[in-house]
Design a protein around this motif. Structure first.
Motif, PDB file in Angstrom:
ATOM      1  N   SER A  65      -5.006 -39.643  24.401  1.00  0.00           N
ATOM      2  CA  SER A  65      -4.628 -38.987  23.150  1.00  0.00           C
ATOM      3  C   SER A  65      -3.622 -39.827  22.381  1.00  0.00           C
ATOM      4  O   SER A  65      -3.085 -40.807  22.897  1.00  0.00           O
ATOM      5  CB  SER A  65      -4.052 -37.592  23.427  1.00  0.00           C
ATOM      6  OG  SER A  65      -2.907 -37.688  24.237  1.00  0.00           O
ATOM      7  N   ILE A  66      -3.381 -39.397  21.157  1.00  0.00           N
ATOM      8  CA  ILE A  66      -2.392 -40.034  20.295  1.00  0.00           C
ATOM      9  C   ILE A  66      -1.417 -38.950  19.851  1.00  0.00           C
ATOM     10  O   ILE A  66      -1.828 -37.903  19.344  1.00  0.00           O
ATOM     11  CB  ILE A  66      -3.050 -40.713  19.079  1.00  0.00           C
ATOM     12  CG1 ILE A  66      -3.973 -41.844  19.570  1.00  0.00           C
ATOM     13  CG2 ILE A  66      -1.999 -41.232  18.107  1.00  0.00           C
ATOM     14  CD1 ILE A  66      -4.769 -42.517  18.502  1.00  0.00           C
ATOM     15  N   ILE A  96      -0.108 -33.661  19.043  1.00  0.00           N
ATOM     16  CA  ILE A  96      -1.225 -34.485  19.506  1.00  0.00           C
ATOM     17  C   ILE A  96      -2.398 -34.336  18.531  1.00  0.00           C
ATOM     18  O   ILE A  96      -2.717 -33.229  18.111  1.00  0.00           O
ATOM     19  CB  ILE A  96      -1.668 -34.043  20.918  1.00  0.00           C
ATOM     20  CG1 ILE A  96      -0.514 -34.185  21.924  1.00  0.00           C
ATOM     21  CG2 ILE A  96      -2.910 -34.791  21.379  1.00  0.00           C
ATOM     22  CD1 ILE A  96      -0.165 -35.591  22.300  1.00  0.00           C
ATOM     23  N   LEU A  97      -3.028 -35.460  18.207  1.00  0.00           N
ATOM     24  CA  LEU A  97      -4.281 -35.387  17.452  1.00  0.00           C
ATOM     25  C   LEU A  97      -5.311 -34.717  18.355  1.00  0.00           C
ATOM     26  O   LEU A  97      -5.550 -35.169  19.478  1.00  0.00           O
ATOM     27  CB  LEU A  97      -4.778 -36.782  17.085  1.00  0.00           C
ATOM     28  CG  LEU A  97      -4.195 -37.436  15.857  1.00  0.00           C
ATOM     29  CD1 LEU A  97      -4.736 -38.855  15.697  1.00  0.00           C
ATOM     30  CD2 LEU A  97      -4.456 -36.630  14.613  1.00  0.00           C
ATOM     31  N   SER A 113      -8.856 -39.396  20.098  1.00  0.00           N
ATOM     32  CA  SER A 113      -7.787 -38.628  20.731  1.00  0.00           C
ATOM     33  C   SER A 113      -8.326 -37.267  21.129  1.00  0.00           C
ATOM     34  O   SER A 113      -8.991 -36.600  20.319  1.00  0.00           O
ATOM     35  CB  SER A 113      -6.604 -38.465  19.762  1.00  0.00           C
ATOM     36  OG  SER A 113      -5.548 -37.750  20.346  1.00  0.00           O
ATOM     37  N   GLU A 114      -8.056 -36.882  22.370  1.00  0.00           N
ATOM     38  CA  GLU A 114      -8.481 -35.568  22.859  1.00  0.00           C
ATOM     39  C   GLU A 114      -9.987 -35.328  22.648  1.00  0.00           C
ATOM     40  O   GLU A 114     -10.391 -34.270  22.167  1.00  0.00           O
ATOM     41  CB  GLU A 114      -7.666 -34.453  22.200  1.00  0.00           C
ATOM     42  CG  GLU A 114      -6.187 -34.490  22.512  1.00  0.00           C
ATOM     43  CD  GLU A 114      -5.854 -34.017  23.911  1.00  0.00           C
ATOM     44  OE1 GLU A 114      -6.348 -32.960  24.308  1.00  0.00           O
ATOM     45  OE2 GLU A 114      -5.093 -34.733  24.598  1.00  0.00           O
ATOM     46  N   ASN A 115     -10.794 -36.332  22.952  1.00  0.00           N
ATOM     47  CA  ASN A 115     -12.259 -36.247  22.874  1.00  0.00           C
ATOM     48  C   ASN A 115     -12.792 -36.006  21.465  1.00  0.00           C
ATOM     49  O   ASN A 115     -13.884 -35.453  21.297  1.00  0.00           O
ATOM     50  CB  ASN A 115     -12.792 -35.168  23.825  1.00  0.00           C
ATOM     51  CG  ASN A 115     -12.471 -35.487  25.261  1.00  0.00           C
ATOM     52  OD1 ASN A 115     -12.638 -36.629  25.700  1.00  0.00           O
ATOM     53  ND2 ASN A 115     -11.981 -34.506  25.995  1.00  0.00           N
ATOM     54  N   VAL A 127      -7.004 -41.359   0.828  1.00  0.00           N
ATOM     55  CA  VAL A 127      -5.765 -41.299   1.597  1.00  0.00           C
ATOM     56  C   VAL A 127      -6.025 -40.432   2.833  1.00  0.00           C
ATOM     57  O   VAL A 127      -6.556 -39.332   2.714  1.00  0.00           O
ATOM     58  CB  VAL A 127      -4.628 -40.672   0.748  1.00  0.00           C
ATOM     59  CG1 VAL A 127      -3.355 -40.531   1.562  1.00  0.00           C
ATOM     60  CG2 VAL A 127      -4.386 -41.482  -0.516  1.00  0.00           C
ATOM     61  N   PRO A 128      -5.630 -40.925   4.018  1.00  0.00           N
ATOM     62  CA  PRO A 128      -5.789 -40.091   5.208  1.00  0.00           C
ATOM     63  C   PRO A 128      -4.681 -39.044   5.274  1.00  0.00           C
ATOM     64  O   PRO A 128      -3.504 -39.339   5.056  1.00  0.00           O
ATOM     65  CB  PRO A 128      -5.677 -41.085   6.361  1.00  0.00           C
ATOM     66  CG  PRO A 128      -4.798 -42.163   5.830  1.00  0.00           C
ATOM     67  CD  PRO A 128      -5.092 -42.243   4.352  1.00  0.00           C
ATOM     68  N   ILE A 129      -5.072 -37.834   5.551  1.00  0.00           N
ATOM     69  CA  ILE A 129      -4.159 -36.704   5.711  1.00  0.00           C
ATOM     70  C   ILE A 129      -4.396 -36.135   7.102  1.00  0.00           C
ATOM     71  O   ILE A 129      -5.518 -36.127   7.591  1.00  0.00           O
ATOM     72  CB  ILE A 129      -4.453 -35.625   4.635  1.00  0.00           C
ATOM     73  CG1 ILE A 129      -4.209 -36.179   3.233  1.00  0.00           C
ATOM     74  CG2 ILE A 129      -3.630 -34.369   4.861  1.00  0.00           C
ATOM     75  CD1 ILE A 129      -2.769 -36.521   2.935  1.00  0.00           C
ATOM     76  N   VAL A 130      -3.352 -35.650   7.732  1.00  0.00           N
ATOM     77  CA  VAL A 130      -3.481 -35.064   9.064  1.00  0.00           C
ATOM     78  C   VAL A 130      -2.943 -33.639   9.039  1.00  0.00           C
ATOM     79  O   VAL A 130      -1.940 -33.359   8.395  1.00  0.00           O
ATOM     80  CB  VAL A 130      -2.761 -35.924  10.130  1.00  0.00           C
ATOM     81  CG1 VAL A 130      -1.275 -36.028   9.876  1.00  0.00           C
ATOM     82  CG2 VAL A 130      -3.030 -35.417  11.532  1.00  0.00           C
TER      83      VAL A 130
END
Length: 177
Positions: free
Chosen positions: A97-98, A109-110, A166-168, A126-129
């Protein structure tokens, strides 16, 4: 409505994230809160330089259908947000994971809930999380470039899209031109 009134209303709620989803106070307009493209908080066009205060405000931020709001048990104050309220300022590559860290000491965690998306902002992607509770974050430029390099070095590319595993799940962070 004033900054000191909001701060007073939030006494005792500064440990974790207060239950803002349960609060339904009256809308209080007139003063202007703004989070600019760089993650700076402003009040009536003046920077809020008190980190503890902006960190406290970040915990009572809520995103409703009609925008972002600072929510206390007594007031609901609109917040203009240029891109996203949180800034991702660090990361850790773990085994599967990241972990991302925000400018307000919140780590996550992502995963399938906290994932990324590309949005168009000023004619660029633009990447947004997703950080928490329907609230998004944007990547600090240096962190973003480091993650791009990590994705390229590891050939995390699918259909011209760069991603972070990350996390599959694969979390898109950019498009190869």
């Amino acid at each position: 409505m004033s900054i000191s009134k909001i701060e007073e209303d939030l006494k005792g709620h500064d440990k974790d994230f207060p239950p803002v989803h349960l609060w339904n106070p009256e809308l209080c307009e007139g003063q202007e809160f703004h989070i600019d493209r760089n993650g700076n908080w402003l009040y009536n066009d003046s920077p809020i330089k008190n980190y503890k205060l902006t960190k406290l405000f970040s915990t009572v931020l809520r995103k409703d259908i009609d925008g972002y709001f600072l929510v206390t048990p007594h007031e609901k104050v609109p917040v203009k947000v240029d891109l996203a309220p949180y800034k991702i300022i660090d990361y850790k590559i773990l085994k599967n994971s990241i972990c991302l860290s925000t400018n307000f000491d919140y780590d996550f965690i992502l995963n399938k809930t906290n994932t990324t998306k590309l949005i168009e902002h000023n004619n660029i992607l633009v990447p947004i999380v997703h950080v928490r509770d329907n609230i998004d974050g944007f990547f600090d430029r240096n962190i973003y470039y480091n993650l791009i390099n990590f994705a390229l070095e590891n050939k995390f590319v699918d259909n011209d899209l760069l991603y972070l595993p990350s996390e599959n799940s694969n979390h898109i962070i950019g498009k190869i031109a």
